[in-house]
Design an enzyme around this catalytic site. Sequence first.
Site, PDB file in Angstrom:
ATOM      1  N   LYS A   1       0.842  -1.202   0.000  1.00 28.00           N
ATOM      2  CA  LYS A   1       0.000   0.000   0.000  1.00 28.00           C
ATOM      3  C   LYS A   1       0.884   1.262   0.000  1.00 28.00           C
ATOM      4  CE  LYS A   1      -3.759  -2.244   2.546  1.00 28.00           C
ATOM      5  NZ  LYS A   1      -4.430  -2.422   3.854  1.00 28.00           N
TER       6      LYS A   1
ATOM      7  N   GLN B   1      -4.245  -1.329  10.092  1.00 26.31           N
ATOM      8  CA  GLN B   1      -4.138  -2.613   9.392  1.00 26.31           C
ATOM      9  C   GLN B   1      -4.706  -3.739  10.260  1.00 26.31           C
ATOM     10  OE1 GLN B   1      -3.091  -3.101   6.183  1.00 26.31           O
ATOM     11  NE2 GLN B   1      -3.737  -5.227   6.469  1.00 26.31           N
TER      12      GLN B   1
ATOM     13  N   ASP C   1     -10.569   3.388   4.840  1.00 28.62           N
ATOM     14  CA  ASP C   1     -10.962   1.981   4.719  1.00 28.62           C
ATOM     15  C   ASP C   1     -12.489   1.830   4.708  1.00 28.62           C
ATOM     16  OD1 ASP C   1      -8.877   0.232   4.299  1.00 28.62           O
ATOM     17  OD2 ASP C   1      -8.395  -0.013   6.430  1.00 28.62           O
TER      18      ASP C   1
END
Length: 261
Positions: A18, A64, A87
């Site tokens: 990412k 994460q 997200d």
Amino acid sequence: MVVLVGNVAASGSYVKSKAAAAGRVGIDAEVVHVPESASTAELVALVSAIGRDERGPADGILVQLPLPAHVDAVAVLDAVPPDQDVDGFHPENAGLLSQGRPRFIPCTAAGVQRMLVDAGIETRGRHAVIVGRSDIVGKPLALLLAGRGPGGDATVSLCHSRTADLAALTRQADILIAAVGSPRLITADMIKTGATVIDVGINRIEEEGRSRLVGDVDHDPVAAVAGALSPVPGGVGPLTVVMLLENTLRAARQRLGLAEA
Ligand code: NAD
């Protein structure tokens, strides 16, 4: 800004890819490494401080997953300010998506829909069967495919571990999406001839003395029956990263008061 807790190898490599992708398009990505032993309270405080720009401005914040078992992941994700939640996991963003006016769509679900649209696969009026009902993939994807407009207007079945006779459902699918985390669960006898099959699963297995990544779909036999099949690795994984970059750009534009690109 990415918060990475502990030393799970897969999480480290996802974060690396990412950050590398962000760098390629000119987005500064900072990874905050936190020891495995961090408590829920410490993580909530850290994410809140990032949200208040105390560590420098961040258009987007992501934590994460998975978090260590002793951490209350919901409390940590809820601490991400909804307008920096690239997200799309905050309940405010989940609610906006469920009402058909999304702000940030969870990246994997958005990636699957984008794949269908860009590949010219008609969803309107089709039966889409999703296997897996997680908050981050299956559930938001069901909302997207059942929503109005391009990449939507499908009739959606959402299957899970308590579904009776999974194969009877998957055999009806014009579009089948597997998001389970179970290597090669979906076999060729579960597929309607010509169906579009999208494999979200990423599973590391030991086979013939080596470690390899496989999806939730038994690739070669299913490819012989399906009209189209997304690969693992590749396929949904890289698109998920692209959707994250898009969400981050959207967050930056919203923060600057600019119109949608
Ligand atoms: P999860 O564990 O949160 O959810 C799994 C879902 O599968 C659950 O809803 C469960 O009910 C269902 N399930 C389990 N066993 C089943 C069975 N035998 N039959 C039918 N349903 C069953 O998983 P998740 O976070 O949604 O991830 C799913 C998979 O997708 C994993 O392999 C994960 O690594 C992968 N993933 C990939 C990406 C990507 O970028 N490609 C992103 C997120 C997750």
